[in-house]
Design a protein around this motif. Structure first.
Motif, PDB file in Angstrom:
ATOM      1  N   ILE A   1     -29.012 -28.685  20.264  1.00 22.10           N
ATOM      2  CA  ILE A   1     -28.094 -29.649  19.673  1.00 22.10           C
ATOM      3  C   ILE A   1     -27.795 -30.692  20.735  1.00 22.10           C
ATOM      4  O   ILE A   1     -27.383 -30.353  21.846  1.00 22.10           O
ATOM      5  N   HIS A   2     -28.018 -31.965  20.415  1.00 19.39           N
ATOM      6  CA  HIS A   2     -27.633 -33.070  21.297  1.00 19.39           C
ATOM      7  C   HIS A   2     -26.352 -33.665  20.742  1.00 19.39           C
ATOM      8  O   HIS A   2     -26.265 -33.965  19.550  1.00 19.39           O
ATOM      9  N   CYS A   3     -25.380 -33.836  21.621  1.00 13.32           N
ATOM     10  CA  CYS A   3     -24.119 -34.456  21.249  1.00 13.32           C
ATOM     11  C   CYS A   3     -23.885 -35.603  22.221  1.00 13.32           C
ATOM     12  O   CYS A   3     -23.812 -35.390  23.437  1.00 13.32           O
TER      13      CYS A   3
ATOM     14  N   ASN B   1     -23.191 -28.366  12.713  1.00 13.25           N
ATOM     15  CA  ASN B   1     -21.917 -28.544  12.025  1.00 13.25           C
ATOM     16  C   ASN B   1     -20.753 -28.069  12.890  1.00 13.25           C
ATOM     17  O   ASN B   1     -19.681 -28.686  12.893  1.00 13.25           O
ATOM     18  N   LEU B   2     -20.949 -26.987  13.640  1.00 12.22           N
ATOM     19  CA  LEU B   2     -19.916 -26.496  14.544  1.00 12.22           C
ATOM     20  C   LEU B   2     -19.611 -27.530  15.625  1.00 12.22           C
ATOM     21  O   LEU B   2     -18.449 -27.769  15.961  1.00 12.22           O
ATOM     22  N   MET B   3     -20.636 -28.172  16.156  1.00 11.65           N
ATOM     23  CA  MET B   3     -20.425 -29.188  17.184  1.00 11.65           C
ATOM     24  C   MET B   3     -19.696 -30.401  16.604  1.00 11.65           C
ATOM     25  O   MET B   3     -18.806 -30.958  17.245  1.00 11.65           O
ATOM     26  N   VAL B   4     -20.037 -30.799  15.391  1.00 10.83           N
ATOM     27  CA  VAL B   4     -19.341 -31.923  14.747  1.00 10.83           C
ATOM     28  C   VAL B   4     -17.867 -31.568  14.543  1.00 10.83           C
ATOM     29  O   VAL B   4     -16.972 -32.370  14.854  1.00 10.83           O
ATOM     30  N   ARG B   5     -17.590 -30.365  14.035  1.00  7.97           N
ATOM     31  CA  ARG B   5     -16.198 -29.960  13.823  1.00  7.97           C
ATOM     32  C   ARG B   5     -15.447 -29.847  15.141  1.00  7.97           C
ATOM     33  O   ARG B   5     -14.267 -30.190  15.220  1.00  7.97           O
ATOM     34  N   THR B   6     -16.116 -29.389  16.200  1.00  9.64           N
ATOM     35  CA  THR B   6     -15.490 -29.312  17.519  1.00  9.64           C
ATOM     36  C   THR B   6     -15.110 -30.704  18.000  1.00  9.64           C
ATOM     37  O   THR B   6     -14.000 -30.912  18.504  1.00  9.64           O
ATOM     38  N   CYS B   7     -16.008 -31.665  17.841  1.00  7.01           N
ATOM     39  CA  CYS B   7     -15.699 -33.047  18.232  1.00  7.01           C
ATOM     40  C   CYS B   7     -14.543 -33.598  17.409  1.00  7.01           C
ATOM     41  O   CYS B   7     -13.631 -34.236  17.941  1.00  7.01           O
ATOM     42  N   THR B   8     -14.552 -33.352  16.123  1.00  6.48           N
ATOM     43  CA  THR B   8     -13.507 -33.861  15.242  1.00  6.48           C
ATOM     44  C   THR B   8     -12.149 -33.259  15.590  1.00  6.48           C
ATOM     45  O   THR B   8     -11.147 -33.970  15.676  1.00  6.48           O
TER      46      THR B   8
ATOM     47  N   ALA C   1     -21.969 -38.750  18.215  1.00  5.44           N
ATOM     48  CA  ALA C   1     -23.051 -38.447  17.273  1.00  5.44           C
ATOM     49  C   ALA C   1     -23.651 -37.105  17.661  1.00  5.44           C
ATOM     50  O   ALA C   1     -23.701 -36.751  18.841  1.00  5.44           O
ATOM     51  N   VAL C   2     -24.124 -36.362  16.671  1.00  4.69           N
ATOM     52  CA  VAL C   2     -24.725 -35.050  16.892  1.00  4.69           C
ATOM     53  C   VAL C   2     -26.108 -35.038  16.257  1.00  4.69           C
ATOM     54  O   VAL C   2     -26.279 -35.506  15.127  1.00  4.69           O
ATOM     55  N   GLN C   3     -27.082 -34.498  16.997  1.00  3.83           N
ATOM     56  CA  GLN C   3     -28.461 -34.454  16.509  1.00  3.83           C
ATOM     57  C   GLN C   3     -29.057 -33.070  16.774  1.00  3.83           C
ATOM     58  O   GLN C   3     -29.226 -32.683  17.925  1.00  3.83           O
ATOM     59  N   PRO C   4     -29.385 -32.297  15.721  1.00  3.94           N
ATOM     60  CA  PRO C   4     -30.084 -31.026  15.933  1.00  3.94           C
ATOM     61  C   PRO C   4     -31.570 -31.281  16.172  1.00  3.94           C
ATOM     62  O   PRO C   4     -32.167 -32.176  15.557  1.00  3.94           O
TER      63      PRO C   4
END
Length: 151
Positions: free
Chosen positions: A75-77, A47-54, A63-66
């Motif tokens: 975490i793959h981004c 979720n942190l990586m998604v928010r960082t991207c946003t 796309a983000v995949q744990p």
């Protein structure tokens, strides 16, 4: 910028860039005894990586995949734009490595210092409704005096 599901971007590595972020032992306060599979830290990091991207205002899709690897939580981004890849690589402090099937790839260890850096960009998690959900659970438990496990 648009968030996509992993299968749409991850299935086409020749068209995307990959950031691999391994979750360090001290990330997010470290492992907890009440969460033996580290599910909460893995979900929090994704979720942190998604928010960082946003919050980084990316131009392309991402796309983000744990993942749970044998000895690590990862975490793959994946991002589709070269400028977005360069920006995220700088933001997370990642090191570029051999890309393999991807257009570009970098690796980073998410330790507590990077955790703080990403929180500064992404902001705190959205906890709206957490208090309401806890209150509803307490009310539901108190309504049934024969609740299993109560004396």
């Amino acid at each position: 910028m648009a968030r996509n599901v992993w299968r749409e971007i991850g299935a086409r590595p020749a068209e995307a860039f990959l950031i691999v972020a391994e979750i360090g032992p001290d990330f997010g306060g470290g492992a907890r005894e009440d969460d033996p599979f580290d599910t909460a830290r893995l979900r929090f990091a994704a979720n942190l990586m998604v928010r960082t991207c946003t919050h980084s205002n990316l131009r392309g899709d991402f796309a983000v995949q744990p993942l749970r690897e044998p000895q690590a939580l990862v975490i793959h981004c994946a991002v589709t734009d070269a400028a977005d890849f360069a920006q995220l690589r700088e933001v997370v402090g990642a090191t570029e490595i051999e890309a393999g099937p991807w257009r570009g790839r970098c690796d980073v260890l998410l330790d507590e210092a990077r955790h703080e850096r990403l929180l500064a960009i992404a902001g705190p998690p959205d906890s709206r409704g957490a208090g309401r959900r806890a209150r509803v659970a307490r009310e539901r438990e108190s309504e049934d005096p024969r609740h299993w496990g109560r004396i």
